[in-house]
Design a protein around this motif. Structure first.
Motif, PDB file in Angstrom:
ATOM      1  N   LEU A  94       0.800  -1.449  -0.170  1.00 48.28           N
ATOM      2  CA  LEU A  94       0.174   0.166  -0.201  1.00 48.28           C
ATOM      3  C   LEU A  94       1.153   1.603   0.305  1.00 48.28           C
ATOM      4  O   LEU A  94       0.404   2.206  -0.968  1.00 48.28           O
ATOM      5  N   ALA A  95       1.840   1.104   0.615  1.00 47.54           N
ATOM      6  CA  ALA A  95       2.812   2.413   0.990  1.00 47.54           C
ATOM      7  C   ALA A  95       3.381   2.348  -0.711  1.00 47.54           C
ATOM      8  O   ALA A  95       3.799   4.349  -1.083  1.00 47.54           O
ATOM      9  N   VAL A  96       4.010   2.256  -1.601  1.00 51.85           N
ATOM     10  CA  VAL A  96       4.552   2.000  -2.703  1.00 51.85           C
ATOM     11  C   VAL A  96       3.467   2.534  -3.728  1.00 51.85           C
ATOM     12  O   VAL A  96       3.765   3.255  -4.695  1.00 51.85           O
ATOM     13  N   LEU A  97       2.044   2.030  -4.171  1.00 54.80           N
ATOM     14  CA  LEU A  97       1.093   2.413  -4.216  1.00 54.80           C
ATOM     15  C   LEU A  97       0.818   3.453  -4.088  1.00 54.80           C
ATOM     16  O   LEU A  97       0.969   4.385  -5.476  1.00 54.80           O
ATOM     17  N   LEU A  98       0.905   4.050  -3.329  1.00 52.28           N
ATOM     18  CA  LEU A  98       0.894   5.738  -2.123  1.00 52.28           C
ATOM     19  C   LEU A  98       1.271   6.370  -3.137  1.00 52.28           C
ATOM     20  O   LEU A  98       1.173   7.000  -3.549  1.00 52.28           O
ATOM     21  N   LEU A  99       2.321   5.896  -3.367  1.00 48.85           N
ATOM     22  CA  LEU A  99       3.885   6.894  -3.887  1.00 48.85           C
ATOM     23  C   LEU A  99       4.301   6.799  -5.041  1.00 48.85           C
ATOM     24  O   LEU A  99       3.740   7.410  -5.933  1.00 48.85           O
ATOM     25  N   SER A 100       3.656   5.724  -6.029  1.00 48.88           N
ATOM     26  CA  SER A 100       2.676   5.446  -7.285  1.00 48.88           C
ATOM     27  C   SER A 100       1.735   6.444  -7.695  1.00 48.88           C
ATOM     28  O   SER A 100       1.699   7.255  -8.666  1.00 48.88           O
ATOM     29  N   GLY A 101       0.781   6.136  -7.039  1.00 48.14           N
ATOM     30  CA  GLY A 101      -0.085   7.412  -7.474  1.00 48.14           C
ATOM     31  C   GLY A 101      -0.098   8.821  -7.403  1.00 48.14           C
ATOM     32  O   GLY A 101      -0.268   9.716  -8.023  1.00 48.14           O
ATOM     33  N   LEU A 102       0.832   9.316  -5.987  1.00 47.08           N
ATOM     34  CA  LEU A 102       1.833  10.210  -5.971  1.00 47.08           C
ATOM     35  C   LEU A 102       2.078  10.454  -6.998  1.00 47.08           C
ATOM     36  O   LEU A 102       2.238  11.694  -7.874  1.00 47.08           O
ATOM     37  N   ILE A 103       3.325  10.078  -7.378  1.00 46.91           N
ATOM     38  CA  ILE A 103       4.200   9.880  -8.822  1.00 46.91           C
ATOM     39  C   ILE A 103       3.503  10.172 -10.465  1.00 46.91           C
ATOM     40  O   ILE A 103       3.414  11.349 -10.728  1.00 46.91           O
ATOM     41  N   LEU A 104       2.012   9.592 -10.159  1.00 48.23           N
ATOM     42  CA  LEU A 104       1.473   9.761 -11.678  1.00 48.23           C
ATOM     43  C   LEU A 104       0.969  11.305 -11.252  1.00 48.23           C
ATOM     44  O   LEU A 104       0.714  11.415 -12.133  1.00 48.23           O
ATOM     45  N   GLY A 105       0.397  11.263 -10.163  1.00 50.50           N
ATOM     46  CA  GLY A 105      -0.681  12.744  -9.840  1.00 50.50           C
ATOM     47  C   GLY A 105       0.496  14.189 -10.449  1.00 50.50           C
ATOM     48  O   GLY A 105      -0.110  14.814 -11.536  1.00 50.50           O
ATOM     49  N   ILE A 106       1.394  13.497 -10.303  1.00 54.01           N
ATOM     50  CA  ILE A 106       2.518  15.133 -10.238  1.00 54.01           C
ATOM     51  C   ILE A 106       2.788  15.242 -11.660  1.00 54.01           C
ATOM     52  O   ILE A 106       3.089  16.316 -12.787  1.00 54.01           O
ATOM     53  N   LEU A 107       2.645  13.073 -12.929  1.00 56.21           N
ATOM     54  CA  LEU A 107       3.707  13.302 -14.247  1.00 56.21           C
ATOM     55  C   LEU A 107       2.344  14.173 -14.828  1.00 56.21           C
ATOM     56  O   LEU A 107       1.990  14.560 -16.021  1.00 56.21           O
ATOM     57  N   ALA A 108       0.672  13.722 -14.782  1.00 55.15           N
ATOM     58  CA  ALA A 108      -0.583  14.437 -14.478  1.00 55.15           C
ATOM     59  C   ALA A 108      -0.503  15.990 -14.965  1.00 55.15           C
ATOM     60  O   ALA A 108      -1.063  17.147 -16.134  1.00 55.15           O
ATOM     61  N   ARG A 109      -0.249  16.366 -14.009  1.00 55.25           N
ATOM     62  CA  ARG A 109       0.017  18.414 -13.885  1.00 55.25           C
ATOM     63  C   ARG A 109       1.055  18.480 -14.861  1.00 55.25           C
ATOM     64  O   ARG A 109       0.953  19.335 -14.961  1.00 55.25           O
ATOM     65  N   VAL A 110       2.152  17.993 -15.024  1.00 61.09           N
ATOM     66  CA  VAL A 110       3.681  18.462 -15.707  1.00 61.09           C
ATOM     67  C   VAL A 110       3.057  18.264 -17.198  1.00 61.09           C
ATOM     68  O   VAL A 110       3.121  18.380 -18.323  1.00 61.09           O
ATOM     69  N   PHE A 111       2.649  16.706 -17.380  1.00 60.56           N
ATOM     70  CA  PHE A 111       2.268  16.557 -18.490  1.00 60.56           C
ATOM     71  C   PHE A 111       0.477  16.323 -19.443  1.00 60.56           C
ATOM     72  O   PHE A 111      -0.155  15.589 -18.938  1.00 60.56           O
ATOM     73  N   PRO A 112       0.170  17.787 -19.028  1.00 62.53           N
ATOM     74  CA  PRO A 112      -1.808  17.076 -18.850  1.00 62.53           C
ATOM     75  C   PRO A 112      -1.591  16.229 -20.307  1.00 62.53           C
ATOM     76  O   PRO A 112      -3.106  15.976 -19.889  1.00 62.53           O
ATOM     77  N   GLN A 113      -1.380  15.948 -21.528  1.00 61.42           N
ATOM     78  CA  GLN A 113      -1.481  15.356 -22.106  1.00 61.42           C
ATOM     79  C   GLN A 113      -1.214  14.031 -22.574  1.00 61.42           C
ATOM     80  O   GLN A 113      -1.774  12.875 -22.544  1.00 61.42           O
ATOM     81  N   LEU A 114      -0.877  13.731 -21.131  1.00 62.90           N
ATOM     82  CA  LEU A 114      -0.526  12.178 -20.469  1.00 62.90           C
ATOM     83  C   LEU A 114      -1.468  11.402 -20.174  1.00 62.90           C
ATOM     84  O   LEU A 114      -2.959  12.273 -19.534  1.00 62.90           O
ATOM     85  N   ASN A 115      -2.044  10.365 -20.598  1.00 62.79           N
ATOM     86  CA  ASN A 115      -3.180   9.121 -20.538  1.00 62.79           C
ATOM     87  C   ASN A 115      -2.633   8.757 -19.086  1.00 62.79           C
ATOM     88  O   ASN A 115      -2.511   7.434 -18.540  1.00 62.79           O
ATOM     89  N   VAL A 116      -2.848  10.044 -17.462  1.00 60.46           N
ATOM     90  CA  VAL A 116      -2.033   8.780 -16.253  1.00 60.46           C
ATOM     91  C   VAL A 116      -3.523   7.840 -16.413  1.00 60.46           C
ATOM     92  O   VAL A 116      -2.855   6.929 -15.376  1.00 60.46           O
ATOM     93  N   PHE A 117      -4.425   7.887 -16.392  1.00 65.09           N
ATOM     94  CA  PHE A 117      -5.642   7.479 -15.709  1.00 65.09           C
ATOM     95  C   PHE A 117      -5.339   5.887 -17.025  1.00 65.09           C
ATOM     96  O   PHE A 117      -5.604   4.209 -16.250  1.00 65.09           O
ATOM     97  N   LEU A 118      -5.186   5.686 -18.081  1.00 63.10           N
ATOM     98  CA  LEU A 118      -4.738   4.410 -18.512  1.00 63.10           C
ATOM     99  C   LEU A 118      -3.318   3.922 -18.778  1.00 63.10           C
ATOM    100  O   LEU A 118      -3.360   2.190 -18.478  1.00 63.10           O
ATOM    101  N   ILE A 119      -2.757   4.642 -17.849  1.00 63.19           N
ATOM    102  CA  ILE A 119      -1.451   3.763 -17.863  1.00 63.19           C
ATOM    103  C   ILE A 119      -1.085   3.464 -15.514  1.00 63.19           C
ATOM    104  O   ILE A 119       0.363   2.536 -15.361  1.00 63.19           O
ATOM    105  N   SER A 120      -1.926   3.411 -15.369  1.00 67.61           N
ATOM    106  CA  SER A 120      -2.039   3.792 -14.862  1.00 67.61           C
ATOM    107  C   SER A 120      -2.291   1.951 -13.780  1.00 67.61           C
ATOM    108  O   SER A 120      -1.520   1.611 -13.042  1.00 67.61           O
TER     109      SER A 120
END
Length: 260
Positions: free
Chosen positions: A191-217
């Protein structure tokens, strides 16, 4: 062998011993599975009862052979095995609870399989960790512990002395609450690693708005979770084994609490 020569009192004592052994055999997590044929369970109960009867006969008090008191005594003997089986079953439930939380977080919420042990649908990760816990249970000779406790129980709790009004039920409730804490410990690294993974994906979604985070998550979470499960499998084994090592002590506490 002429069964007419068997004294009624001796046959009565054998039935009392068989009732307690049946409760213990039916409580062993692996043997209690619906996949184990009923004939195998019955054969085990009869064989073990015949083996222990000469040793346990002197510890069984003489009770009335009247139908109602005798049936109540046999039910109480079976109930004793069921209570001790519940103590062991709580460990497997904790493993299953932690794995279910992991499965939901990694995207396997709808991935269920049929569990022949409980005859119901369980999460895919739950089935994997449940089988892993069963293998550890057999490796530490947990099934032998039930038989040893069955023999020792006649010294600590003679037949007919079962008392549920003491501290046994509160102690079982305490173990049930402990089950949730153990389940969280089992799932915490993933759960800790998945939480960190979700945090990183959220940052990527803010940096790259065109990135489909939901699909790659989905593949990221699934792959990350499997890697962490593989890396922490030895830690999970240590935690499960620690719980199984305390089973003998918990059985003794339950037997002492059930003795008035």
């Amino acid at each position: 062998m002429d069964f007419q020569l068997i004294p009624v009192e001796q046959f009565q004592t054998f039935l009392v011993v068989t009732s307690r052994i049946a409760g213990f055999i039916g409580a062993i997590p692996v043997i209690s599975s619906a996949q184990t044929p009923g004939r195998v369970k019955t054969a085990l109960v009869v064989a073990i009862s015949l083996t222990l009867f000469p040793l346990m006969a002197d510890d069984v008090p003489r009770v009335s052979f009247a139908p109602v008191p005798f049936m109540l005594l046999m039910v109480s003997e079976v109930l004793l095995g069921v209570l001790l089986g519940l103590v062991a079953r709580l460990i497997f439930t904790a493993v299953e609870f932690g794995a279910t939380v992991i499965g939901f977080q990694m995207g396997f919420a709808a991935a269920n399989v049929f569990d022949p042990q409980s005859e119901r649908q369980v999460a895919l990760i739950s089935q994997f960790q449940n089988i892993f816990a069963i293998l550890i249970f057999l490796a530490v000779n947990g099934h032998y512990l039930f038989l040893q406790t069955a023999v020792m129980s006649y010294e600590l709790l003679p037949p007919g002395q079962l008392d549920l009004s003491g501290e046994a039920v509160p102690y079982l409730m305490q173990l049930a609450s402990h089950m949730f804490a153990i389940g969280v410990q089992f799932s915490a690294p993933v759960l800790a690693v998945l939480l960190l993974s979700g945090l990183i994906l959220g940052i990527l979604a803010r940096v790259f708005p065109q990135l489909n985070v939901f699909l790659i998550s989905f593949p990221v979470n699934i792959g990350t979770a499997f890697i962490v499960i593989a890396l922490t499998l030895s830690m999970l084994s240590m935690l499960i084994r620690r719980e199984f090592d305390t089973l003998g002590e918990r059985f003794m506490i339950i037997l002492n609490f059930l003795n008035p």
